[in-house]
Design an enzyme around this catalytic site. Sequence first.
Site, PDB file in Angstrom:
ATOM      1  N   HIS A 166       0.822  -1.214   0.000  1.00  0.00           N
ATOM      2  CA  HIS A 166       0.000   0.000   0.000  1.00  0.00           C
ATOM      3  C   HIS A 166       0.853   1.261   0.000  1.00  0.00           C
ATOM      4  O   HIS A 166       0.386   2.339   0.350  1.00  0.00           O
ATOM      5  CB  HIS A 166      -0.954   0.016   1.199  1.00  0.00           C
ATOM      6  CG  HIS A 166      -1.690  -1.279   1.385  1.00  0.00           C
ATOM      7  ND1 HIS A 166      -1.242  -2.255   2.249  1.00  0.00           N
ATOM      8  CD2 HIS A 166      -2.783  -1.767   0.772  1.00  0.00           C
ATOM      9  CE1 HIS A 166      -2.058  -3.311   2.177  1.00  0.00           C
ATOM     10  NE2 HIS A 166      -2.999  -3.046   1.290  1.00  0.00           N
TER      11      HIS A 166
HETATM   12  S1  FES Z   1       1.685  -0.402   3.353  1.00  0.00           S
HETATM   13 FE1  FES Z   1       0.161  -1.904   3.729  1.00  0.00          FE
HETATM   14  S2  FES Z   1       1.323  -3.635   4.323  1.00  0.00           S
HETATM   15 FE2  FES Z   1       2.824  -2.099   3.994  1.00  0.00          FE
END
Ligand code: FES
Length: 207
Positions: A166
């Site tokens: 993410h």
């Molecule tokens: S940013 Fe979601 S698991 Fe690393």
Amino acid sequence: MSTSTSLPGGQAPAASVDKERRNAIIVTCAVGGVGVAAVAAPFLASFAPSERAKAAGAPVEVDLSSIPLGEKLVVEWRGLPVWILRRTPEMLQSVKKADPEVADPKSLRTQYPTPEYARNEFRSIKPEFLIAVGVCTHLGCSPSGPYAGGSNAQLGADPGFICPCHGSTFDLAGRVFKNKPAPDNLPVPPHKYVSDTVVVIGDDSKA
Ligand code: FES
């Protein structure tokens, strides 16, 4: 007394050596293509505890002396990938520079508490060596890197690590940059030095 580090995301990914080489600072040196793996294997072979001991979470002893400057070694402790990054003076400078850009510059957050002995400018006992669990504090993916500054759009001018899931980014002290999904810096596992170059991961008890 030892402290324990729980795994972000509640999962236990197998230890691995980052495969992503493009744009990474990690230098493969003269042996091209096997840099970190080549460094890691002898350590794991030499110091790996028995299967039974591993299952019980036995500490792992690692000799840091052969890690080339600027490279990251990955060892496994309790099924977690523990990164040991040997930082160059330039890398340490980048950590200082990142202070205003990271969410918790002094590692005061408590979701994955940083041990007191690593709650300092470089999040380490010895500035040269970052020792951190390579598991993102958001949902448990393993970030890649380190990337050189200016080599990746997600990091911009800063060197650091990128979580592919993410987009959380971390500096070379494992501190999460501001406004990213990860709620905390990369965990620092309990550890202690038993000589100038040998560290024990998983045990920070005093003799
Ligand atoms: S940013 Fe979601 S698991 Fe690393």
